[in-house]
Structure formats: structure tokens, C-alpha cells
Design an enzyme around this catalytic site. Structure first.
Site, PDB file in Angstrom:
ATOM      1  N   THR A  58     -34.342   0.392  13.113  1.00 13.92           N
ATOM      2  CA  THR A  58     -33.452  -0.776  13.243  1.00 13.92           C
ATOM      3  C   THR A  58     -33.651  -1.795  12.126  1.00 13.92           C
ATOM      4  O   THR A  58     -32.749  -2.572  11.838  1.00 13.92           O
ATOM      5  CB  THR A  58     -33.690  -1.495  14.593  1.00 13.92           C
ATOM      6  OG1 THR A  58     -35.048  -1.948  14.655  1.00 13.92           O
ATOM      7  CG2 THR A  58     -33.372  -0.605  15.772  1.00 13.92           C
ATOM      8  N   ASP A  59     -34.845  -1.782  11.482  1.00 16.68           N
ATOM      9  CA  ASP A  59     -35.176  -2.916  10.612  1.00 16.68           C
ATOM     10  C   ASP A  59     -34.293  -3.036   9.374  1.00 16.68           C
ATOM     11  O   ASP A  59     -33.972  -4.153   8.947  1.00 16.68           O
ATOM     12  CB  ASP A  59     -36.656  -2.833  10.200  1.00 16.68           C
ATOM     13  CG  ASP A  59     -37.573  -3.201  11.374  1.00 16.68           C
ATOM     14  OD1 ASP A  59     -37.077  -3.760  12.360  1.00 16.68           O
ATOM     15  OD2 ASP A  59     -38.779  -2.921  11.287  1.00 16.68           O
ATOM     16  N   THR A 119     -37.940   3.719  15.135  1.00 13.96           N
ATOM     17  CA  THR A 119     -38.460   3.605  16.499  1.00 13.96           C
ATOM     18  C   THR A 119     -37.837   4.647  17.409  1.00 13.96           C
ATOM     19  O   THR A 119     -38.468   5.109  18.356  1.00 13.96           O
ATOM     20  CB  THR A 119     -38.201   2.188  17.037  1.00 13.96           C
ATOM     21  OG1 THR A 119     -38.984   1.280  16.271  1.00 13.96           O
ATOM     22  CG2 THR A 119     -38.564   2.050  18.497  1.00 13.96           C
TER      23      THR A 119
HETATM   24  C1  SIN Z   1     -37.224   0.076  14.682  1.00 12.23           C
HETATM   25  O1  SIN Z   1     -36.686   1.151  14.450  1.00 12.23           O
HETATM   26  O2  SIN Z   1     -36.856  -0.633  15.665  1.00 12.23           O
HETATM   27  C2  SIN Z   1     -38.339  -0.512  13.870  1.00 12.23           C
HETATM   28  C3  SIN Z   1     -38.935   0.435  12.908  1.00 12.23           C
HETATM   29  C4  SIN Z   1     -37.993   0.892  11.858  1.00 12.23           C
HETATM   30  O3  SIN Z   1     -37.105   0.139  11.447  1.00 12.23           O
HETATM   31  O4  SIN Z   1     -38.162   2.020  11.395  1.00 12.23           O
END
Ligand code: SIN
Length: 359
Positions: free
Chosen positions: A119-120, A39
Site C-alpha cells: 500500500t505504501d 502486506t
Molecule cells: C503495506 O502493504 O500495507 C505496507 C508495506 C508495503 O507497502 O509493501
């Protein structure tokens, strides 16, 4: 959110440190920024959109250009290792990233590494690197909850803070850290705890290592478990075939033994169970897992709760059932450790329990 074509762009670009003209730049620490997508590199057509965007579409040069003052903190060497939505993280990308981090840190020209990530699965990648990087130089992961195109995007400040931590001279020898929303976390402890909030990462129960704010880095404590140079683990192979197959199952009301039996039939080397409470397991699932352990599958008992620890021989009699207890590791991190331990050739239950008690 789809990964951009599912493709990887390996080491696609470099930003020359000589392009930074800040006075005294050559005296600044030399930090490599490795972009992997997420993200933080996401974009939506509408600035108010913080959920329906495409992750991993903005290049590393654009990410860096959005961070005013970065060239006063460090000399930046930038590479785009990949551009993926981290839900699609793969063994191949893990291996590429670990090898690139190790190669950069082995160079006298690099003082630390910052990795931008989705983040995932950030907590899984962070723990993998925590166990396999072979350097005492700082490695900091960061990310964002809002895409780069959003109003109040959190990525630029998170990236500035991550580089600040890497360049601070204080983060070396602490293993892999996560800098997010002004806090610094140990890779072993950190978890994503919100699907949407900007304050999405915590180290449940244990707490953050410290803060970074307005250029100041303030460590309050250090993690004690061995990491990086003090582990026997390494990531060397880029093919999925070399990674021991370890899967995760969950205990819940009315659970059957179908999944465990299917995994055993498929020949998995390990199963992590996300148990209820202190790693307790429904009787049906527990019998299936005991049968799996009796057939030589490494069974690790963790908890689905998200905080606290699983006590050995507590809610289930691990020694009698042939199980290994995960302690404070989440099921996802227990899987990472079990894969690495099995890859070293360690298969005996007591030896694996020592691994979990140590790392
Ligand atoms: C994010 O980064 O918050 C979600 C998408 C990902 O993990 O690439």
C-alpha cells in the site's frame, strides 16, 4: 518491516489455467495476476499482529489459494514479478512491471491484469502505469492493510474484488484502477490516507469511480484525463541512469534553502515542492526554487495538504518565478509525471505546464 533480502524474484512461477477445473472455466475471462509483494503477501508469527510483520513473503500461489471462488470469476495466470516491501520500490522494478504488463496485454490470451502491491507506494506505481501502459484492457491494482496471517485479513477479498473488476467487461478503457475495500479508484486520484485503517485509500475531493461488492461491479463515473494509449509516455529502461532525477522538498515553518541548493549542486533535473495550503511556499524556499528554475531545473509547485488543487499563478506567481503548477496532483504523482515528461525530452516550462494541465 524489511523487504525480504531486498531481492527481486522475476517471473518465478506460473499457475496454469488448465489446473482450474470449474465447469465452463474456458469461457471465463483470462486474467493475469502479477504479485509484487507488500502486506497482502505479509506474514507475522501471531494472528493478532497487524503492524510488526514482514511484507512480501507469501508466494502468489498461496495468495490465490486463500481466495475461495476465484476460479468461478476468471481463468488465472499467475506470476511473481517481485516480493518487495513497496517502500523499497525501485526504477528497475517499475520498468520490469510496466514491460510485463504491456507484454501480457499485447497477447490475445490475456484479457486483463491484476497487480498485488504494497500500500505504501501503490499510488505512485498505479499512476506510472496509468500513463505508460499501452492497452485499453483493464489493469487493476490491489493491496491489503493487514498481513495474510492476520485475523480478518483484508487481502483475499480485495484480490477477489480486483479480479472481479478486471473480469467484469466494464473496466477496459478506463486506465489503471485501484480496487480496495470495495471501492474502485482512478490511479490519478487515489491516495493512501491512513497508516492503519482497513479503509486506507480514498480519492480525496474527487471520490471513487464506483463500487464492487458480492460479485457486482458498479461504475458511477469515468475519469476524463487522457491515459494509457492516449499519452506519449513509455517506460522502456530498467536502469536508474535513464530516469531524470526529480526530488521532492517541503515548505514548513523556518525552512532553509539548504536542501534545494544541495539538489541543484547535485544536478537534479526537477524539483517538486510540497507547498503549504494552495501550494504557497516560504519566502526563503521560494527564492531558492526561483534560483533553481533560473538555472534550468524544472520546478513544480504542489501542495502538502493532501486534497484540493494548486491554482496556477495563485499562491505563488508561477510565470514570474519560472514554476509549473501541479493542479490536483499530489507531490508524489507530480514527481512521476515530471520524470516521464522530462524523459520525453520536454524541458521548456510552458510545454511542461501543458503536460500538467493535460495528464
Ligand atoms: C503495506 O502493504 O500495507 C505496507 C508495506 C508495503 O507497502 O509493501
Amino acid at each position: 518491516m524489511a523487504a525480504p533480502g531486498g531481492s527481486l524474484k522475476i517471473a518465478a512461477m506460473t499457475t496454469s489455467s488448465s489446473s482450474q477445473n470449474a465447469a465452463g472455466a474456458s469461457a471465463l475471462p483470462r486474467i493475469a495476476v502479477l504479485a509484487t509483494g507488500g502486506t497482502i503477501a505479509g506474514s507475522a508469527p501471531d494472528a493478532a499482529n497487524t503492524a510488526g510483520y514482514q511484507a512480501g513473503v507469501i508466494g502468489v500461489a498461496q495468495l490465490l489459494a486463500a481466495v475461495p471462488g476465484l476460479d468461478a470469476v476468471a481463468q488465472i495466470h499467475a506470476e511473481e514479478v517481485a516480493s518487495v516491501d513497496s517502500k523499497d520500490m525501485s526504477f528497475a522494478l517499475w520498468a520490469t512491471l510496466a514491460q510485463r504488463v504491456n507484454a501480457l496485454l499485447a497477447s490475445d490470451d490475456i484479457d486483463g491484469v491484476v497487480i498485488t502491491h504494497g500500500t505504501d507506494t501503490l499510488e505512485e506505481t498505479a499512476y506510472l502505469l496509468h500513463l505508460t501502459v499501452k492497452s485499453a484492457k483493464p489493469v487493476i491494482l490491489t493491496a491489503a492493510m493487514r498481513p495474510a496471517s492476520a485475523l480478518s485479513a483484508d487481502g483475499p477479498l480485495n484480490l477477489l474484488n480486483a479480479v472481479t473488476v478486471a473480469a467484469s467487461g466494464q473496466a477496459g478503457g478506463q486506465g489503471v484502477l485501484v480496487a480496495f475495500n470495495n471501492r474502485m479508484h482512478c490511479a490519478r486520484d487515489v491516495a493512501k490516507i491512513s497508516t492503519y485503517a482497513v479503509d486506507a485509500f480514498q480519492s480525496p475531493e474527487i471520490g471513487a469511480l464506483g463500487w464492487v461488492q458480492d460479485g457486482r461491479v458498479d461504475f458511477q463515473r469515468r475519469a476524463l484525463r487522457p491515459h494509457t494509449l492516449d499519452t506519449p509516455f513509455a517506460v522502456v529502461d530498467e536502469t536508474a541512469a535513464q530516469w531524470p532525477q526529480v526530488e521532492i522538498v517541503t515548505s514548513y515553518a523556518g525552512v532553509s534553502r539548504i536542501a534545494v541548493d544541495a539538489l541543484v549542486s547535485a544536478g537534479v533535473r526537477g524539483i517538486v515542492v510540497a507547498g503549504t495550503g494552495n501550494g504557497s511556499i516560504h519566502a526563503t524556499l521560494q527564492q531558492a526554487l526561483a534560483d533553481a528554475a533560473a538555472q534550468g531545473v524544472a520546478v513544480v509547485r504542489a501542495s502538502r495538504v493532501g486534497s484540493g488543487h494548486v491554482m496556477h499563478n495563485g499562491a505563488a506567481k508561477d510565470d514570474a518565478l519560472g514554476f509549473i503548477s501541479a493542479g490536483t496532483l499530489s507531490p508524489y504523482k507530480a514527481r512521476v509525471l515530471l520524470m516521464l515528461a522530462l524523459a520525453t525530452g520536454s524541458t521548456q516550462k510552458d510545454a511542461l505546464q501543458r503536460v500538467f494541465d493535460t495528464y
